[in-house]
Design an enzyme around this catalytic site. Structure first.
Site, PDB file in Angstrom:
ATOM      1  N   LYS A   1       0.833  -1.212   0.000  1.00  0.00           N
ATOM      2  CA  LYS A   1       0.000   0.000   0.000  1.00  0.00           C
ATOM      3  C   LYS A   1       0.868   1.263   0.000  1.00  0.00           C
ATOM      4  O   LYS A   1       0.601   2.192  -0.733  1.00  0.00           O
ATOM      5  CB  LYS A   1      -0.925   0.046   1.232  1.00  0.00           C
ATOM      6  CG  LYS A   1      -1.961  -1.026   1.294  1.00  0.00           C
ATOM      7  CD  LYS A   1      -2.933  -0.787   2.446  1.00  0.00           C
ATOM      8  CE  LYS A   1      -2.297  -0.789   3.818  1.00  0.00           C
ATOM      9  NZ  LYS A   1      -1.775  -2.063   4.291  1.00  0.00           N
TER      10      LYS A   1
ATOM     11  N   ARG B   1     -10.068   0.985   8.923  1.00  0.00           N
ATOM     12  CA  ARG B   1      -9.557  -0.340   9.288  1.00  0.00           C
ATOM     13  C   ARG B   1     -10.625  -1.183   9.981  1.00  0.00           C
ATOM     14  O   ARG B   1     -10.386  -2.342  10.269  1.00  0.00           O
ATOM     15  CB  ARG B   1      -8.398  -0.196  10.280  1.00  0.00           C
ATOM     16  CG  ARG B   1      -7.057   0.238   9.739  1.00  0.00           C
ATOM     17  CD  ARG B   1      -6.278  -0.906   9.182  1.00  0.00           C
ATOM     18  NE  ARG B   1      -4.938  -1.147   9.640  1.00  0.00           N
ATOM     19  CZ  ARG B   1      -3.835  -0.451   9.343  1.00  0.00           C
ATOM     20  NH1 ARG B   1      -3.903   0.642   8.659  1.00  0.00           N
ATOM     21  NH2 ARG B   1      -2.654  -0.858   9.755  1.00  0.00           N
TER      22      ARG B   1
ATOM     23  N   ARG C   1      11.482  -6.465   5.504  1.00  0.00           N
ATOM     24  CA  ARG C   1      11.267  -5.035   5.240  1.00  0.00           C
ATOM     25  C   ARG C   1      12.075  -4.164   6.196  1.00  0.00           C
ATOM     26  O   ARG C   1      12.069  -4.389   7.401  1.00  0.00           O
ATOM     27  CB  ARG C   1       9.779  -4.705   5.383  1.00  0.00           C
ATOM     28  CG  ARG C   1       9.499  -3.227   5.159  1.00  0.00           C
ATOM     29  CD  ARG C   1       8.052  -2.976   4.911  1.00  0.00           C
ATOM     30  NE  ARG C   1       7.271  -2.849   6.136  1.00  0.00           N
ATOM     31  CZ  ARG C   1       5.997  -2.455   6.161  1.00  0.00           C
ATOM     32  NH1 ARG C   1       5.365  -2.183   5.039  1.00  0.00           N
ATOM     33  NH2 ARG C   1       5.349  -2.363   7.305  1.00  0.00           N
TER      34      ARG C   1
ATOM     35  N   ARG D   1      10.875  -2.176  11.597  1.00  0.00           N
ATOM     36  CA  ARG D   1       9.769  -1.725  12.443  1.00  0.00           C
ATOM     37  C   ARG D   1       9.457  -2.774  13.495  1.00  0.00           C
ATOM     38  O   ARG D   1       9.485  -3.969  13.206  1.00  0.00           O
ATOM     39  CB  ARG D   1       8.526  -1.485  11.575  1.00  0.00           C
ATOM     40  CG  ARG D   1       8.368  -0.048  11.155  1.00  0.00           C
ATOM     41  CD  ARG D   1       7.293   0.120  10.138  1.00  0.00           C
ATOM     42  NE  ARG D   1       5.994  -0.416  10.540  1.00  0.00           N
ATOM     43  CZ  ARG D   1       4.881  -0.297   9.805  1.00  0.00           C
ATOM     44  NH1 ARG D   1       4.922   0.342   8.656  1.00  0.00           N
ATOM     45  NH2 ARG D   1       3.744  -0.793  10.219  1.00  0.00           N
TER      46      ARG D   1
ATOM     47  N   ARG E   1      -1.301  -9.203  12.836  1.00  0.00           N
ATOM     48  CA  ARG E   1      -1.828  -8.089  12.031  1.00  0.00           C
ATOM     49  C   ARG E   1      -2.658  -8.603  10.861  1.00  0.00           C
ATOM     50  O   ARG E   1      -3.657  -8.005  10.478  1.00  0.00           O
ATOM     51  CB  ARG E   1      -0.665  -7.213  11.526  1.00  0.00           C
ATOM     52  CG  ARG E   1      -0.036  -6.388  12.640  1.00  0.00           C
ATOM     53  CD  ARG E   1       1.324  -5.852  12.242  1.00  0.00           C
ATOM     54  NE  ARG E   1       1.280  -4.849  11.209  1.00  0.00           N
ATOM     55  CZ  ARG E   1       2.314  -4.558  10.414  1.00  0.00           C
ATOM     56  NH1 ARG E   1       3.453  -5.207  10.533  1.00  0.00           N
ATOM     57  NH2 ARG E   1       2.203  -3.610   9.516  1.00  0.00           N
TER      58      ARG E   1
END
Ligand code: AMP
Length: 222
Positions: free
Chosen positions: A13, A88, A127, A169, A180
């Site tokens: 995204k 969300r 990531r 992160r 998640r």
């Protein structure tokens, strides 16, 4: 043009949003980025949301609605926006529909990006994010050499915080990623269905290179 981009964490995204805002000329409103900035600045909001975000849970609907109402009412949002990471939950989706009716606005496109869970875990585990420019990248692109300099802004160090620029992160760890994903399936998919009743929604295959995915998005927006 007003666009909502939705999809599980790690589906791309953020990367796609950068391309869309440049192509369409609208403001990028990423609720995740706004919340991370609040955490970094040590604001009251940041203190409230830090533990929730680190655990991969969702910040309360009330807080999110307050934040989004304020952001959408700013002047720069009048020329169009791309909402990334919001709504969300079903509550947020209904509240957004009401808020837009009140502001006399609508959503021109809802884009739902998707990819299999296995691919998402693979992407997110590798990531890394730059503390200075906020860009993300994948470790696989660097071979066996651990990167020190951000390939986007060139920084090795975040001078303000005296920390290395590149970091993983806290919510990009396998257990938190799986949590998640579960939150996405249970809470965010119903939000997409609510939006679909009201605005044009397109499902986009998030597999492939960023360019391939952008091409799919472009053909929907044209
Ligand atoms: P993101 O960068 O979009 O993956 O968001 C990172 C984290 O910020 C999420 O895991 C949530 O803890 C929080 N967050 C971002 N957007 C929302 C939202 N619309 N509602 C609730 N929590 C959010």
């Amino acid at each position: 043009m007003n666009i909502v981009i939705m999809g599980p964490p790690g589906v791309g995204k953020g990367t796609q949003s950068h391309g869309i805002v440049q192509a369409v000329g609208v403001v990028h409103i990423s609720t995740g980025d706004i919340l991370r900035m609040s955490v970094r600045s040590g604001s009251e909001l940041g203190k409230k949301v830090y533990d929730i975000m680190t655990a991969g849970d969702l910040v309360s609907d009330e807080l999110m609605m307050e934040l989004i109402r304020e952001r959408l009412s700013r002047e720069d949002a009048l020329g169009g926006w791309l909402l990334d990471g919001f709504p969300r939950t079903a509550f947020q989706a209904s509240a957004l529909i009401e808020l837009l009716a009140e502001l006399g606005q609508t959503v021109d496109h809802v884009l739902v990006l998707d990819a299999p869970a296995k691919e998402i875990v693979r992407r997110l585990e590798g990531r890394i994010t730059c503390r200075v420019c906020n860009e993300t990248m994948n470790l696989t692109g660097f071979g066996s050499v651990k990167p020190v300099f951000c390939p986007f802004c060139g920084c090795a160090q975040d001078a303000e915080r005296s920390k290395p620029a590149l970091y993983q992160r806290a919510d990009d760890k396998e257990e938190t990623i799986r949590h998640r994903l579960e939150v996405f399936r249970k809470k965010t998919l119903p939000a997409a269905w609510l939006l679909e009743d009201k605005y044009p929604l397109s499902e986009i295959d998030g597999l492939g290179t960023p360019d391939e995915v952008s091409q799919r998005i472009r053909s929907v927006l044209e």
